[in-house]
Design an enzyme around this catalytic site. Sequence first.
Site, short mmCIF file in Angstrom:
data_model
loop_
_atom_site.label_atom_id
_atom_site.label_comp_id
_atom_site.label_asym_id
_atom_site.label_seq_id
_atom_site.Cartn_x
_atom_site.Cartn_y
_atom_site.Cartn_z
N TYR A 138 0.82 -1.21 0.00
CA TYR A 138 0.00 0.00 0.00
C TYR A 138 0.86 1.27 0.00
O TYR A 138 0.37 2.34 -0.35
CB TYR A 138 -0.94 0.03 1.21
CG TYR A 138 -2.09 -0.96 1.12
CD1 TYR A 138 -2.27 -1.76 0.00
CD2 TYR A 138 -3.00 -1.10 2.16
CE1 TYR A 138 -3.32 -2.67 -0.08
CE2 TYR A 138 -4.04 -2.01 2.09
CZ TYR A 138 -4.19 -2.79 0.97
OH TYR A 138 -5.23 -3.69 0.90
N LYS A 189 2.64 -15.23 2.75
CA LYS A 189 2.57 -15.98 1.49
C LYS A 189 4.02 -16.35 1.15
O LYS A 189 4.54 -16.05 0.06
CB LYS A 189 1.91 -15.09 0.41
CG LYS A 189 1.58 -15.78 -0.88
CD LYS A 189 0.46 -16.79 -0.78
CE LYS A 189 0.29 -17.51 -2.11
NZ LYS A 189 -0.58 -18.70 -2.01
N ASP A 221 -3.79 -17.81 1.79
CA ASP A 221 -4.93 -18.45 1.13
C ASP A 221 -5.56 -19.49 2.06
O ASP A 221 -6.79 -19.60 2.17
CB ASP A 221 -4.53 -19.07 -0.22
CG ASP A 221 -3.18 -19.78 -0.19
OD1 ASP A 221 -2.44 -19.60 0.80
OD2 ASP A 221 -2.87 -20.51 -1.13
N ASP A 245 -5.84 -6.46 5.69
CA ASP A 245 -6.99 -5.70 5.20
C ASP A 245 -8.11 -6.67 4.80
O ASP A 245 -9.27 -6.54 5.21
CB ASP A 245 -6.53 -4.88 3.98
CG ASP A 245 -7.55 -3.87 3.52
OD1 ASP A 245 -8.62 -3.78 4.16
OD2 ASP A 245 -7.30 -3.17 2.53
N ASP A 249 -11.62 -8.06 7.22
CA ASP A 249 -12.99 -7.88 6.72
C ASP A 249 -13.72 -9.22 6.68
O ASP A 249 -14.90 -9.30 7.01
CB ASP A 249 -12.99 -7.26 5.32
CG ASP A 249 -13.19 -5.75 5.36
OD1 ASP A 249 -12.89 -5.16 6.42
OD2 ASP A 249 -13.63 -5.17 4.36
#
Length: 354
Positions: A138, A189, A221, A245, A249
Amino acid sequence: MKIAVLPGDGIGTEIVAQAAKVLEALRSDGLKIELEYAHIGGAGYDAAKDPLPEATLKLSQQSDAVLLGAVGGYQYDTLPRPMRPEQGLLRIRKGLGLFANLRPALVYPELVNSSSLKPELVSGLDIMILRELTGDIYFGQPRGIRTLDNGERQGFDTMHYSESEVRRVAHVGFQIAMKRNKKMCSVDKANVLDTSMFWREIVTEVAKEYPQVELSHMYVDNAAMQLVRAPKQFDVILTGNIFGDILSDEASMLTGSIGMLPSASLDANNKGLYEPCHGSAPDIAGKDIANPLATILSVAMMLRYTFADEANAQRIENAVRKVLQQGIRTGDIWQEGMQKVGCAAMGAAVVKAL
Ligand code: NAD
């Protein structure tokens, strides 16, 4: 204690007004606080042509904590990117050095049926997601849209984490784990990304300083899958900015409503910005139907993490529980047989329960 209050846009003003009522009630009981308001997001753009006006950043820097509503609105969607409301959020996080984002996902017994998962999967769920907030893809440079030698256009971003960035957030994670069930899962990851391989190496190193904490690692994942398969296997989840992020959620939906989820973003000295996890919900703004509980619970987090006032933090959380037990609900968490109330009435009910 000085609190900068930044209502922002959409339902931000409505929900922050309820949280302010709670703070005022505590003040009348002797809590020494002072609230000062400023603009952020679209409201900042309207007032000063900047989603983070200079005065807002200054006030926030000079305050002990910041209470934020939400930013964003349809009318700002066509502004150039630096002027968009969300830039105000990114800049205030960076400007205050808020690198540790704490997002609890807690299922209240009264709301267990609001979850999209079966009650037995989520009943008693209590996860703390710790998301690194000021690094990763980001913020990485270079980024942009370029034209390649062959004439094709390409969008690109850069993912990176420095050692100090990983170390400091890992320490926060282990310290939170020590205060909970001494169990932390670091999500990355590392099978594909070098940044993640490095993340895993540093987290494993920091773990040596916390031998009581059981550390595990999981690919993002798989974590996304496990969160809906068997969420209660998690206690503290530590992860980077982009994975956090998305996962936070996802976890929010386990609890039934995004309107119930508070968050804290802390710097190295526990100064913090407190806000609900949801956005400005322009679809319901101005209708007095938004759920203010996430914002009210964010005030509880403020008292706990920045002001080390556990007693008042619990007092707020107990008041929220009591209101739920009384069957009082905003529309997003309402069920047959319950009393449906608006945003302001919900705020008043919490103050009464206090
Ligand atoms: P959102 O969280 O604003 O809304 C998603 C859905 O949840 C909507 O249907 C909304 O009505 C509902 N909802 C959200 N909060 C609620 C509450 N307290 N009570 C009842 N229902 C609630 O996300 P979105 O629709 O993707 O984004 C809307 C705007 O908010 C966009 O401009 C976006 O950029 C911004 N946004 C801001 C933040 C922030 O300020 N931290 C976070 C996410 C999105």
